[in-house]
Design an enzyme around this catalytic site. Sequence first.
Site, mmCIF file in Angstrom:
data_model
loop_
_atom_site.group_PDB
_atom_site.id
_atom_site.type_symbol
_atom_site.label_atom_id
_atom_site.label_comp_id
_atom_site.label_asym_id
_atom_site.label_seq_id
_atom_site.Cartn_x
_atom_site.Cartn_y
_atom_site.Cartn_z
ATOM 1 N N GLN A 38 0.814 -1.216 0.000
ATOM 2 C CA GLN A 38 0.000 0.000 0.000
ATOM 3 C C GLN A 38 0.850 1.270 0.000
ATOM 4 O OE1 GLN A 38 -3.245 0.264 -0.342
ATOM 5 N NE2 GLN A 38 -3.718 -1.915 -0.233
ATOM 6 N N CYS A 92 -10.156 -8.370 1.854
ATOM 7 C CA CYS A 92 -10.111 -9.696 2.485
ATOM 8 C C CYS A 92 -11.217 -9.852 3.518
ATOM 9 C CB CYS A 92 -8.746 -9.916 3.136
ATOM 10 S SG CYS A 92 -7.376 -9.888 1.964
#
Length: 392
Positions: free
Chosen positions: A178, A325
Amino acid sequence: MIYFDNSATTKALPEVLDTYRKVSEDFFANPSSLHALGGKADEMLQSARHQIADLIAAKPSEIFFTSGGTEGDNWIIKGTAMAKRQFGKHLITTSIEHPAVINSMKQLEKLGFDVTYLPVDSRGFIHVEDLKAAIRKDTILVSVMGVNNEIGSKQPIAEIGDLLEAYPNIHFHVDAVQAIGKGLMKALRHPRVDFITFSGHKFHAPRGTGFIYAKEGRLIDPLLTGGGQEHDWRSGTENTPAIAAMAKALRLLLSDEDKKVAQQQAVRERIYQHVSQFDNVTMFSQLSDDFAPHVLCFAIEGVRGETTVHAFETHDIYISTTSACSSKKGTESSTLAAMHVRQSIATSAIRVSLDEHNTVAEADAFNAAFDAIYADFQKLNPVNRKETVRAI
């Protein structure tokens, strides 16, 4: 359509797809083949390796191609455990890592390794003092993410690097999935960082692509064995077209990086300033410099996150709960749980995640949709008492 779910995946750029198509057509041979076509494919592969190395100020011999962030994290963590087990079986990570890290650590615990999970404060940050106190004589790895994927907190990578200068035998791994393209390269390339994980589909490359940086002289065992590709470190026929496309995507990402970061900051601030004014809204991300420019996480108390996600979808705006997720499984945010956020609020959390193509006009459209959605929620579930906004 407004796409604000870039931390889950980004859209492959047209130029990147053009590269993929051309390389697929012109360099289709196996780069390990001895004939001329194989040689040309290998030249393309090595060209991509050199380009990526130049872009992150590394050596080509320090770049190894993978299928993405999950493989990279698994490889570095398990590869270190296998390679250094004779020196110790203690590993350190944080309580807010991506499941690829957390679950790798838990698997190693079942094999007899000892793992310390560092706590985070109420803003989502570890403290370097806690890390220092956790280091033991048998510590072989410290693994810390650069940017948290759920709230955007930037972990103190440079400070950790400074601390680990005194512990040269400990591997230092950073999950930068990220963090790439967010103005953090200086911290990521701290001289004490030994391994870094990158994932292509987070920066407009094809899915199933990624690479790791492995500092010269630092050895880990292979996770995938077979034909000996990638200098015998990562076997499996390289996906040359996708790797070339990933190199193209990385070059495009890092050009005018400061301008792109500023653009994301402006969009994020526009949404933050509007949404944070409402009663019963809790902001988990902040506008301070220790948060990444592209992630904004907040909750409307009393409304489950998935309900808010679907409400925005009716306005053709696409966001997520805290991570891709946990969204699919409907589970609570592991980061917010580690921050000791009350479950009734944590299950209401949503995440807006930006890229360099998002605009302030899109932020204004999001804010207008938020007003309508918030009003609808208040009609359905009015709150009896007013509360001021909480910033975690």
